[in-house]
Design an enzyme around this catalytic site. Structure first.
Site, mmCIF file in Angstrom:
data_model
loop_
_atom_site.group_PDB
_atom_site.id
_atom_site.type_symbol
_atom_site.label_atom_id
_atom_site.label_comp_id
_atom_site.label_asym_id
_atom_site.label_seq_id
_atom_site.Cartn_x
_atom_site.Cartn_y
_atom_site.Cartn_z
ATOM 1 N N LYS A 105 2.595 6.832 8.415
ATOM 2 C CA LYS A 105 3.087 5.565 7.883
ATOM 3 C C LYS A 105 4.524 5.743 7.404
ATOM 4 O O LYS A 105 4.853 6.760 6.773
ATOM 5 C CB LYS A 105 2.174 5.123 6.742
ATOM 6 N N SER B 177 -1.824 -2.354 3.837
ATOM 7 C CA SER B 177 -0.464 -2.303 4.337
ATOM 8 C C SER B 177 -0.282 -1.291 5.463
ATOM 9 O O SER B 177 0.725 -1.312 6.171
ATOM 10 C CB SER B 177 0.494 -1.956 3.191
ATOM 11 N N SER C 143 -5.152 -0.408 1.027
ATOM 12 C CA SER C 143 -4.373 -0.316 2.260
ATOM 13 C C SER C 143 -4.884 0.732 3.237
ATOM 14 O O SER C 143 -4.504 0.709 4.410
ATOM 15 C CB SER C 143 -2.909 -0.027 1.932
#
Length: 604
Positions: free
Chosen positions: A84, A158, A182
């Site tokens: 990420k 997210s 997330s």
């Protein structure tokens, strides 16, 4: 969002490890893996160049030479993964999905360094809700990441990009983050596993903070076994992270054969009958599997979840973005900015009041969970389309967090699992939650449930590999018991009171003899190796490492703990007996085990 596939699409760690072990391929195949990752795919924010990959493979060759070709010492040798883009990788840009914020990382985040030290190879960095603020996957200037099954629906966030590339089998695993959910919501929306570790297990050194006291680096994978393996390799105490913690080694390392799960006494799906149907079907199936499901008061969980965004805790996000808010507020996504700016409404008194409430609710939640192996909840109560999110970006995001927002505030571990497919072809998931450091216990149950549900892996069409022979869980000792400590026997409580878990019943190697020791209370056997013997029935129990010494301290002479060989060649710790004590003992080897001998002594 079309994906070019290769023969390696959807491979698990098991597949990669076997192929390298059998010399069926070399790491050069990762150039093909890189080629299937397209730059116009919104899940990716940056991809390794051919030159970067070549340099990494040269370093990988050096790593292999350093361990003299022993792949066992490089458990992630040549395994492709993604990160990420709020986690630093040396030489790569870290943007947190905000171009004005982007910077070139000088060193690897601790988790990335540990994974690469184990041989993993980075393919690219992934899209996210900007500054990890959102559970939707749409709050990025680089574009929304669509659901891996239906592009009209959200991917969840997210950690949207990380979940997407794993669900489509482009990499074997990916790192995400989890503050409010997330690392779980995108897993549920894309039919994959999301491991949300205990806070402090995986270092956050090198992570762009969202809420620094709550942030966790999470793991996405196609299987629970893979997620657990990656977390174990990436995790561990890190002195560079002020919030890193050492595992005390006292929590259960597995869940037994008859789990007892708490479920919310009231469930809210916000009118999503499809998600509700999958959850209800899951409850029915678990009941049929012999799992006990007990409703508990969900009020404190709900109250704590509300604190994350509807109280002073949002000010942590404001602290993290103060510089951007003061210098370049227009560079922040409007919805993200509206959320983060709420932190200006609170003062220090509000924060302390919120902390007192958090502590009280957290204590209540952990007390509610006492006596249960885990709490079972829907990963998300509902799933929305991209168009629906445009209409209600804040409300629907809040709904997604119904069963996730309380987790880190209460210091819980969590594991999101695929549960089934809705009648519209979209996935729905469940999440198991337990107190801190119960991560391996959750994984033990998660592996059994994933095998029982037998769902395709992500959207790859591949099936779960066969379950491996259970190995001793990290932070545990596997002990073979032969007599009064067997399940149902008088001293078994000495194991259970220390959170030990029964793994299996098996046999010793065929050269042991069993004796009934005279005068022992309660009656106990002695086990000894001999030139001529037989296989004796034993039970294997995994006991938390920190409790092992307590257990051994209670063992009276002439018994002790030593090394014991099983029929399949494995060595474990087990009960042994001083040879001198056997001279006056009755040889009961012919019974094959302690239970049969005890049964023979009972009146007919």
């Amino acid at each position: 969002m079309q994906t070019h596939t290769t023969p390696f699409t959807g491979w698990t760690l098991h597949d990669w490890q076997r192929a390298y072990r059998d010399e069926a391929l070399s790491p050069d195949v990762l150039f093909e893996v890189l080629q299937q990752a397209r730059a116009d795919d919104p899940a990716w924010l940056s991809l390794a160049s051919a030159e970067q990959l070549a340099r990494r493979l040269a370093l990988l060759a050096e790593q292999l030479a350093a361990v003299q070709g022993d792949l066992g010492k490089l458990p992630l040798y040549g395994v492709p993964f993604a990160v990420k883009d709020n986690i630093d990788v040396a030489g790569w840009s870290t943007s947190a999905a905000c171009p004005a914020f982007a910077y070139q990382a000088e060193r690897d985040a601790t988790v990335v360094a540990r994974l690469q030290a184990a041989g993993a190879v980075l393919i690219g960095k992934t899209n996210l809700d900007q500054f990890a603020t959102g559970l939707v996957g749409t709050r990025s200037p680089f574009g929304a990441v669509p659901n891996a099954f239906n592009p009209d629906y959200v991917s969840g966030g997210s950690s949207s990009g990380s979940a997407s590339v794993v669900a489509r089998g482009l990499v074997a695993f990916a790192l995400g983050t989890d503050t409010a959910g997330s690392g779980r919501v995108p897993a549920g929306f894309n039919n994959i596993v999301g491991l949300k570790p205990t806070k402090g297990w995986l270092s956050t050194h090198g992570l762009v903070p969202a809420c620094r006291t709550l942030d966790c680096v999470s793991v996405f994978a196609l299987s629970v076994a893979d997620a657990e393996s990656v977390a174990e390799l990436a995790g561990g105490y890190d002195g560079a992270d002020a919030y890193s913690r050492r595992n005390p080694g006292t929590a259960p390392v597995a869940i037994g054969t008859a789990p007892r799960l708490a479920i919310p006494d009231t469930l809210e799906f916000f009118g999503d009958q499809r998600n509700q149907a999958v959850f209800e079907q899951t409850l029915q199936r678990l009941g049929e599997m012999g799992i006990e499901l007990v409703p508990v008061d969900f009020t404190p969980f709900r109250a704590l979840a509300e604190q994350l965004y509807q109280g002073p805790w949002v000010a942590e996000r404001t602290v993290a973005l103060t510089a951007m808010l003061e210098s370049s507020p227009q560079a922040i996504d409007p919805v993200v900015r509206s959320v983060v700016e709420q932190g200006y409404r609170y003062d220090a008194r509000d924060v302390y009041r919120a902390e007192y409430l958090r502590a009280e609710l957290s204590r209540t939640i952990n007390q509610v969970l006492e006596g249960f192996d885990a709490l079972l909840v829907p990963t998300s109560p509902t799933l929305r389309t991209l168009e629906e999110m445009k209409v209600e970006p804040v409300l629907f995001n809040s709904q997604f967090g119904t069963y996730t927002n309380f987790t880190n505030l209460a210091d819980l571990s969590a594991l999101a699992l695929p549960a089934g497919m809705r009648d519209d072809g979209l996935p729905a998931g469940i999440t198991l939650l337990a107190p801190a450091w119960h991560d391996h216990a959750l994984a033990s149950l998660g592996k059994r449930l994933q095998a029982a549900f037998d769902l395709p892996l992500g959207n790859t069409g591949r099936s779960l590999p066969p379950m491996a022979k259970p190995q001793p869980a990290p932070e545990s000792v596997r002990v073979a018991v032969v007599g009064a400590h067997l399940s149902g026997m008088p001293l078994n409580f000495q194991l259970r009171n220390r959170n030990a878990v029964l793994v299996e019943q098996t046999l010793t190697a065929p050269d042991y003899r069993l004796y009934a020791l005279p005068g022992s209370v309660p009656p106990k056997p002695g086990l000894a190796r001999a030139v001529e013997g037989a296989s004796i029935i034993v039970e294997l129990w995994d006991i938390p490492l920190a409790r092992f010494g307590e257990f051994v301290a209670e063992i009276p002479p002439p018994l002790g703990i030593g090394n014991l060989q099983l029929a399949d060649g494995r060595w474990v710790k087990g009960f042994i007996c001083e040879p001198l004590a056997l001279a006056s003992a009755e040889d009961i080897t012919a019974f094959g085990g302690w239970r049969a001998f005890i049964a023979s002594r009972k009146p007919a």
